[in-house]
Scaffold this active site. Structure first.
Site, short mmCIF file in Angstrom:
data_model
loop_
_atom_site.label_atom_id
_atom_site.label_comp_id
_atom_site.label_asym_id
_atom_site.label_seq_id
_atom_site.Cartn_x
_atom_site.Cartn_y
_atom_site.Cartn_z
N ASP A 7 33.20 14.21 55.81
CA ASP A 7 33.34 14.28 57.26
C ASP A 7 33.04 15.71 57.75
O ASP A 7 33.47 16.69 57.14
CB ASP A 7 34.77 13.89 57.65
CG ASP A 7 34.96 13.79 59.14
OD1 ASP A 7 34.27 12.98 59.77
OD2 ASP A 7 35.82 14.53 59.68
N GLU A 36 30.18 16.58 36.13
CA GLU A 36 31.00 16.50 34.93
C GLU A 36 31.39 15.06 34.62
O GLU A 36 31.85 14.76 33.50
CB GLU A 36 32.27 17.35 35.11
CG GLU A 36 32.00 18.84 35.27
CD GLU A 36 33.28 19.61 35.56
OE1 GLU A 36 34.38 19.03 35.34
OE2 GLU A 36 33.20 20.76 36.02
#
Length: 547
Positions: A210, A260
């Site tokens: 956002d 990751e």
């Protein structure tokens, strides 16, 4: 689900769930996660690739959940973390990924951090998590600068000290209940890295960010010098509270964190910026994966303008190796079947019963269906807003007493706000709330005529909007259009949009007169063709290419 390394986000069709308006399982008038789970097979049947949930984290709900008080839980009105885990598991079983909304620009004023800041002294570590400043004038009784709130009025509110005397001011680019975080502070950066890991560890497939362009502000807090009328100005890079260079460091760090994890977790930016070139900075190879194409969303139903924005989008996003992420509707704008029938200059503000310009009901269905038919044929990714597969129009007749949007409340109704696109969905033709729940409760009123839009009314009707969406999504996948490329069809009238993507030719007539489409097998159409096979006004088709 698609295998790791597939970069699924390049071609995915992602469905936005605005949870309070999707399905209500407990009858309190507000949709919830168990309700969403009960309709998971609707999503699978529709043929989408992923779901994006608008905020469901704990919140006072001053701004429909975009005022977060706890980033690591579910608001009780929506359910529990167990409910979320159940939805996530069910979605993954059906090959549907799940993206959650993250609101990093600001918190709720009820967040523990802000409550600690209010209790602390100026200059304290607690206040340094937010943007506090002394006011101007001898008694500090004027805001630190002239920055405006997007919801109307000043972006600054003054606090009261424990002894009752006026204190510092804090920044809130939105409602006063949404204080902006200080992203110059390493503590804030580390907290959000931890929040990202919390949700990634649960198995989410990505985040919609956002106000992705708003996190970093000029630390000098200068006044915003508004450009002269007629010049580029207002909300672009020149605003000292938007699109500052420091945001890119944040997203590069987040990109490394996501990498990751297996499964190609993705970041999508909500970045309202004046040019596509600016938006493309957010999706360079080491930053976010997607950014909403707001330029496309804001393009009126005019063939030359549509051709221009498509060309520009493919060129600009392609130059940084990113897909264009097409979108027509979301929870912040007038639903596109209604919006595209308004004059171009009136498509960017809300519309209510007293608005001078009103959508044209007789055109809403054809225009909405044709616009979607054009969009879903384009290469790249696309977002759908819940209910558009039912052909829902904007709800205009919501009384002042029933409206909930802070944009309406803070401007005393001068800004109609966004309630009209957020009305709960109709699932069945019968009942007080048309299957939204089993009671007569609804946080926004559902129009009496919406029974005709209900899913059960459309599910078995081959001519319905729902059937059109299902067919377009099926064909999009069958013909691999998301990974395709675009070639314009030459020799068509100026009011026609016609392009080829792989083995599919897409033609839309935006002019007043019927047009004759290219020869070939029609595999999808937004409405009935003429007796002579011509394409009427506000209609679009997909044709299987013959070579």
């Amino acid at each position: 689900m698609t295998e790791t390394g597939s970069e699924w986000w390049r071609t995915a069709v992602i469905y936005q769930i605005y949870p309070r308006s999707f399905v209500d399982s407990d009858g309190d008038g507000v949709g919830d996660l168990r309700g969403a789970l009960s309709r998971i097979d609707h999503l699978a049947d529709l043929g989408i690739d992923a779901v994006w949930f608008s905020p469901f984290m704990p919140s006072p709900q001053k701004d429909a959940g975009y005022d977060v008080s706890d980033y690591r839980d579910i608001d009780p009105i929506f359910g529990t973390l167990d409910d979320f885990d159940a939805f996530l598991a069910a979605a993954h079983e059906r090959g549907i990924r799940v993206i959650v909304d993250l609101v990093p620009n600001h918190t709720s004023d009820q967040h523990a951090w802000f409550q600690e800041a209010l209790a602390a002294e100026p200059g304290s570590p607690e206040r340094e998590r937010y943007i506090f400043a002394d006011g101007k004038g001898k008694k500090g009784n004027r805001p630190p600068n002239n920055w405006p709130s997007f919801f109307g009025g000043s972006a600054w509110t003054r606090v009261t000290n424990e002894d009752g005397t006026p204190g510092q001011w804090y920044l809130h680019l939105f409602d006063s209940s949404q204080p902006d975080l200080n992203w110059q502070n390493p503590v804030v950066k580390e907290e959000f890295r931890s929040i990202l890991r919390f949700w990634l560890d649960r198995g989410v497939d990505g985040f919609r960010i956002d106000v992705a362009h708003g996190l970093v502000k000029d630390p000098e807090l200068p006044d915003h010098i508004i450009a002269k009328k007629g010049a580029m100005g207002g909300l672009g890079n020149e605003a000292p509270y938007l699109a500052q260079p420091g945001v890119h460091e944040i997203y590069r760090d987040w990109r490394k964190l996501l990498e990751e994890y297996d499964g190609d977790r993705a970041l999508c930016a909500e970045a309202w910026l004046p040019t596509l070139e600016q938006v493309a900075l957010w999706v360079r190879p080491d930053e976010m994966h997607q950014a909403f194409n707001m330029s496309y969303l804001g393009t009126p139903w005019k063939a030359p303008r549509i051709r221009e924005v498509i060309d520009h989008s493919l060129e600009v996003f392609g130059s940084v190796g990113a897909p264009s992420t097409w979108v027509l509707s979301n929870h912040d704008v007038i639903r596109h079947p209604s919006r595209l029938t308004l004059p171009p200059s009136k498509q960017h503000s809300g519309v209510g019963p007293e608005s001078r310009y009103q959508p044209k009901p007789e055109r809403e269905g054809p225009v909405g269906r044709a616009a979607t038919t054009v969009m879903l044929g384009l290469p790249g990714s696309a977002y759908l807003f819940q209910g558009e597969e039912l052909g829902l129009p904007e709800v205009i007749n919501i009384s002042r007493e029933q409206r909930r949007d802070p944009r309406f409340l803070r401007t005393d109704g001068k800004d109609v706000g966004r309630d009209g696109c957020r009305v709960p969905l109709p699932w069945s033709a019968d009942g007080a709330t048309f299957g939204f729940n089993d009671t007569d409760q609804s946080w926004l009123p559902i129009p009496e005529e919406w029974g005709s839009y209900a899913r059960d009314e459309q599910a078995d009707d081959p001519s319905s909007t729902l059937s059109l969406y299902r067919e377009l999504l099926r064909l999009r996948r069958e013909y691999n259009l998301g990974q395709g490329s675009l070639e314009w069809i030459k020799g068509v009238e100026n009011n026609v949009v016609a392009y080829r993507n792989g083995d599919v030719i897409v033609v839309a007539n935006l002019g007043a007169r019927p047009v004759v489409p290219p020869a070939g097998k029609v595999i999808a159409r937004s409405g009935e063709l003429g007796i002579d096979g011509s394409l009427p006004k506000d209609h679009a088709i997909w044709i299987e290419a013959t070579d």
